[in-house]
Design an enzyme around this catalytic site. Structure first.
Site, PDB file in Angstrom:
ATOM      1  N   ARG A  45       0.828  -1.220   0.000  1.00  0.00           N
ATOM      2  CA  ARG A  45       0.000   0.000   0.000  1.00  0.00           C
ATOM      3  C   ARG A  45       0.864   1.273   0.000  1.00  0.00           C
ATOM      4  O   ARG A  45       0.482   2.289   0.583  1.00  0.00           O
ATOM      5  CB  ARG A  45      -0.941   0.018   1.193  1.00  0.00           C
ATOM      6  CG  ARG A  45      -1.939  -1.112   1.215  1.00  0.00           C
ATOM      7  CD  ARG A  45      -3.040  -0.871   0.178  1.00  0.00           C
ATOM      8  NE  ARG A  45      -4.256  -1.567   0.545  1.00  0.00           N
ATOM      9  CZ  ARG A  45      -5.310  -0.974   1.090  1.00  0.00           C
ATOM     10  NH1 ARG A  45      -5.343   0.305   1.297  1.00  0.00           N
ATOM     11  NH2 ARG A  45      -6.364  -1.684   1.395  1.00  0.00           N
ATOM     12  N   ARG A  91      -2.511   7.171   1.338  1.00  0.00           N
ATOM     13  CA  ARG A  91      -2.891   8.415   2.028  1.00  0.00           C
ATOM     14  C   ARG A  91      -1.818   9.067   2.882  1.00  0.00           C
ATOM     15  O   ARG A  91      -1.987  10.191   3.330  1.00  0.00           O
ATOM     16  CB  ARG A  91      -4.136   8.136   2.888  1.00  0.00           C
ATOM     17  CG  ARG A  91      -5.398   8.075   2.072  1.00  0.00           C
ATOM     18  CD  ARG A  91      -6.512   7.460   2.854  1.00  0.00           C
ATOM     19  NE  ARG A  91      -6.190   6.073   3.175  1.00  0.00           N
ATOM     20  CZ  ARG A  91      -6.985   5.271   3.877  1.00  0.00           C
ATOM     21  NH1 ARG A  91      -8.104   5.716   4.360  1.00  0.00           N
ATOM     22  NH2 ARG A  91      -6.626   4.023   4.114  1.00  0.00           N
ATOM     23  N   ARG A 138      -6.411  12.842  -4.521  1.00  0.00           N
ATOM     24  CA  ARG A 138      -7.598  12.285  -3.890  1.00  0.00           C
ATOM     25  C   ARG A 138      -8.677  13.346  -3.696  1.00  0.00           C
ATOM     26  O   ARG A 138      -9.873  13.070  -3.744  1.00  0.00           O
ATOM     27  CB  ARG A 138      -7.183  11.705  -2.542  1.00  0.00           C
ATOM     28  CG  ARG A 138      -8.242  10.940  -1.795  1.00  0.00           C
ATOM     29  CD  ARG A 138      -7.600  10.435  -0.521  1.00  0.00           C
ATOM     30  NE  ARG A 138      -8.432   9.525   0.226  1.00  0.00           N
ATOM     31  CZ  ARG A 138      -9.201   9.882   1.225  1.00  0.00           C
ATOM     32  NH1 ARG A 138      -9.268  11.144   1.607  1.00  0.00           N
ATOM     33  NH2 ARG A 138      -9.907   8.970   1.883  1.00  0.00           N
ATOM     34  N   ASP A 197      -7.154  -1.520  -7.202  1.00  0.00           N
ATOM     35  CA  ASP A 197      -7.678  -2.136  -5.991  1.00  0.00           C
ATOM     36  C   ASP A 197      -8.108  -3.552  -6.310  1.00  0.00           C
ATOM     37  O   ASP A 197      -8.451  -3.857  -7.457  1.00  0.00           O
ATOM     38  CB  ASP A 197      -8.863  -1.340  -5.440  1.00  0.00           C
ATOM     39  CG  ASP A 197      -9.121  -1.705  -3.983  1.00  0.00           C
ATOM     40  OD1 ASP A 197      -8.419  -1.181  -3.109  1.00  0.00           O
ATOM     41  OD2 ASP A 197      -9.991  -2.566  -3.736  1.00  0.00           O
TER      42      ASP A 197
HETATM   43  O1  CP3 Z   1      -0.033  -1.238  -2.593  1.00  0.00           O
HETATM   44  C1  CP3 Z   1      -0.329  -0.251  -3.300  1.00  0.00           C
HETATM   45  O2  CP3 Z   1       0.129   0.886  -3.088  1.00  0.00           O
HETATM   46  C2  CP3 Z   1      -1.187  -0.471  -4.518  1.00  0.00           C
HETATM   47  C3  CP3 Z   1      -2.549  -0.126  -4.360  1.00  0.00           C
HETATM   48  C4  CP3 Z   1      -3.525  -0.979  -3.573  1.00  0.00           C
HETATM   49  C5  CP3 Z   1      -4.732  -0.436  -3.074  1.00  0.00           C
HETATM   50  N1  CP3 Z   1      -5.472  -1.425  -2.555  1.00  0.00           N
HETATM   51  C6  CP3 Z   1      -5.103   0.979  -3.144  1.00  0.00           C
HETATM   52  C7  CP3 Z   1      -6.105   1.504  -2.210  1.00  0.00           C
HETATM   53  C8  CP3 Z   1      -3.541  -2.343  -3.284  1.00  0.00           C
HETATM   54  C9  CP3 Z   1      -2.484  -3.393  -3.558  1.00  0.00           C
HETATM   55  C10 CP3 Z   1      -4.780  -2.613  -2.642  1.00  0.00           C
HETATM   56  C11 CP3 Z   1      -5.193  -3.960  -2.234  1.00  0.00           C
HETATM   57  C12 CP3 Z   1      -6.365  -4.121  -1.367  1.00  0.00           C
HETATM   58  N2  CP3 Z   1      -7.554  -3.459  -1.414  1.00  0.00           N
HETATM   59  C13 CP3 Z   1      -6.469  -5.127  -0.381  1.00  0.00           C
HETATM   60  C14 CP3 Z   1      -5.415  -6.156  -0.078  1.00  0.00           C
HETATM   61  C15 CP3 Z   1      -4.290  -5.598   0.715  1.00  0.00           C
HETATM   62  C16 CP3 Z   1      -4.621  -5.275   2.131  1.00  0.00           C
HETATM   63  O3  CP3 Z   1      -4.369  -4.127   2.528  1.00  0.00           O
HETATM   64  O4  CP3 Z   1      -5.088  -6.153   2.860  1.00  0.00           O
HETATM   65  C17 CP3 Z   1      -7.732  -5.002   0.205  1.00  0.00           C
HETATM   66  C18 CP3 Z   1      -8.290  -5.859   1.329  1.00  0.00           C
HETATM   67  C19 CP3 Z   1      -8.415  -3.941  -0.455  1.00  0.00           C
HETATM   68  C20 CP3 Z   1      -9.798  -3.468  -0.241  1.00  0.00           C
HETATM   69  C21 CP3 Z   1      -9.834  -2.056   0.175  1.00  0.00           C
HETATM   70  N3  CP3 Z   1      -9.569  -0.979  -0.662  1.00  0.00           N
HETATM   71  C22 CP3 Z   1     -10.149  -1.527   1.448  1.00  0.00           C
HETATM   72  C23 CP3 Z   1     -10.478  -2.369   2.668  1.00  0.00           C
HETATM   73  C24 CP3 Z   1     -10.070  -0.135   1.351  1.00  0.00           C
HETATM   74  C25 CP3 Z   1     -10.452   0.877   2.415  1.00  0.00           C
HETATM   75  C26 CP3 Z   1      -9.525   0.895   3.531  1.00  0.00           C
HETATM   76  C27 CP3 Z   1      -8.338   1.750   3.218  1.00  0.00           C
HETATM   77  O5  CP3 Z   1      -7.207   1.312   3.433  1.00  0.00           O
HETATM   78  O6  CP3 Z   1      -8.557   2.863   2.786  1.00  0.00           O
HETATM   79  C28 CP3 Z   1      -9.655   0.182   0.035  1.00  0.00           C
HETATM   80  C29 CP3 Z   1      -9.363   1.511  -0.513  1.00  0.00           C
HETATM   81  C30 CP3 Z   1      -7.992   1.764  -1.030  1.00  0.00           C
HETATM   82  N4  CP3 Z   1      -7.314   0.944  -1.879  1.00  0.00           N
HETATM   83  C31 CP3 Z   1      -7.196   2.910  -0.799  1.00  0.00           C
HETATM   84  C32 CP3 Z   1      -6.030   2.760  -1.542  1.00  0.00           C
HETATM   85  C33 CP3 Z   1      -4.888   3.728  -1.662  1.00  0.00           C
HETATM   86  C34 CP3 Z   1      -7.602   4.097   0.045  1.00  0.00           C
HETATM   87  C35 CP3 Z   1      -8.508   4.924  -0.758  1.00  0.00           C
HETATM   88  C36 CP3 Z   1      -8.515   6.343  -0.287  1.00  0.00           C
HETATM   89  O7  CP3 Z   1      -9.172   6.610   0.713  1.00  0.00           O
HETATM   90  O8  CP3 Z   1      -7.867   7.151  -0.937  1.00  0.00           O
END
Ligand code: CP3
Length: 341
Positions: free
Chosen positions: A25, A29, A38, A74
């Protein structure tokens, strides 16, 4: 072609000058540059616009100096492509208004044509590869079928995903149908990512640790195995199944070249379980990035010594937290780079 191929060589078991490092990740943020984009565009708009996805993907490479880029996207774009509505609610997380509960619900999902539904990801990858110009490898990714089922059935985030588990235990046939559809979609999707230019792929099984070892085999690893088998002659694959350390031995037997581990297992025990021929990735507790920089530096050294030289990619044990100061993230990366045996 790659100027920095430390991660690829480490995954292949070759000797390298130093341990490579990236952070799960890492595009997110905690970066003010990410927050600026964002504020202007919605989450899926950022994922679906190749220029924005590319800019966000490159941010941590430029700002914190990691040894790999990971595609900004995502895991939930796959359920979307399969026909489910997915929204991301500010400060609440993912929401799927019409989750899968019954046979009739399953009829609403399909194994899609990936070029048609996820072509924007492949376009982003092509653009990222151009912009990276060989500086570091690009990691593509997908969610593991079990973790995607969790969201597709539960309909939102959860600490236990009890509804998803009950679905699997009470309607196993339906669950296996859905898992196979997700698997078939994921194989086509990851092959498309590789064709577009991804150098490595990682499978995120964030909720693998919610299952017993037997259920992990039945509802998760069985499908991950198919994905790894389909990809393994193309690029190195990394499996990250958070909390599922009990199955490191069977994960190592899939043919994956890397296994991600979290901070709840020591590097020594993970090595003992996974065997001597596979790269381990991890396992710094993300919350420890909030410690003062000298503490981060000290703990990074401890971590690197725990893994020993070779067959290790330094990473966090899960995604970076949003409130981490950028100089702490950079201190983590720099401490890995500065370490010598
Ligand atoms: O690693 C990276 O930088 C690449 C981008 C990436 C995102 N999501 C961007 C994202 C990757 C590899 C993911 C995978 C992902 N998404 C997983 C598996 C990895 C993990 O952390 O367990 C899961 C379970 C998700 C599902 C998901 N997407 C959730 C639960 C959330 C909300 C919680 C959170 O962390 O904000 C997201 C949103 C998300 N995906 C954001 C990002 C940068 C945040 C969005 C924002 O508010 O700007």
């Amino acid at each position: 072609m790659l100027q920095n191929d430390l991660i690829i060589r480490t995954l292949r078991g070759e000797k390298t000058e130093r341990t490579p490092v990236w952070m799960m990740r890492q595009a997110g943020r905690y970066l003010p540059e990410y927050m600026a984009l964002r504020a202007k565009y919605g989450f899926f708009e950022r994922c679906q616009t190749p220029e924005l996805a590319a800019e966000i993907t490159l941010q941590p490479v430029d700002i914190v100096g990691v040894d790999a880029a990971i595609l900004f996207s995502d895991i939930l774009v796959v359920p979307q492509a399969m026909g489910l509505e997915v929204e991301l609610i500010e400060s609440k997380g993912p929401n799927l208004p019409e989750p899968i509960k019954t046979t009739a619900d399953l009829k609403r999902v399909r194994v899609p044509e990936v070029e048609e539904t996820l072509g924007y990801v492949f376009d982003a990858i092509k653009l990222i590869k151009q912009q990276l110009n060989g500086r570091v490898p690009l990691i593509g990714f997908a969610g593991a079928p079990w973790t995607l089922l969790c969201y597709m059935v539960q309909g939102k985030g959860s600490k236990t995903f009890d509804e998803a588990k009950i679905f699997c235990y009470t309607q196993p046939e339906l669950a296996h149908q859905l898992l196979q559809m997700i698997t078939d979609t994921t194989i086509a999707y990851l092959k498309g990512q590789v064709k577009a230019g991804a150098d490595v792929v990682q499978i995120f099984d964030s909720w693998g640790g919610l299952l017993s070892p037997a259920d992990f085999e039945n509802f998760s690893l069985k499908y991950i195995r198919q994905i790894v088998a389909a990809l393994k002659d193309e690029v190195p694959t990394i499996i990250f199944a958070k909390g599922a350390w009990h199955s490191l031995e069977s994960m190592a037997a899939t043919g994956a070249l890397g296994l991600g581990i979290d901070w709840c297992i020591t590097p020594q025990l993970a090595r003992q379980m996974a065997g001597n021929n596979i790269t381990l990735q991890g396992n710094f507790d993300p919350a420890k990035l909030m410690s003062p920089i000298p503490v981060i530096q000290k703990e990074v050294k401890e971590m690197l010594k725990g893994f020993g030289p070779g067959l290790h990619i330094a990473n966090l044990g899960h995604g970076i937290l949003p409130n981490v100061p950028v100089d702490h993230a950079r201190a983590f990366v720099d401490a890995v780079k500065a370490f010598t045996w």
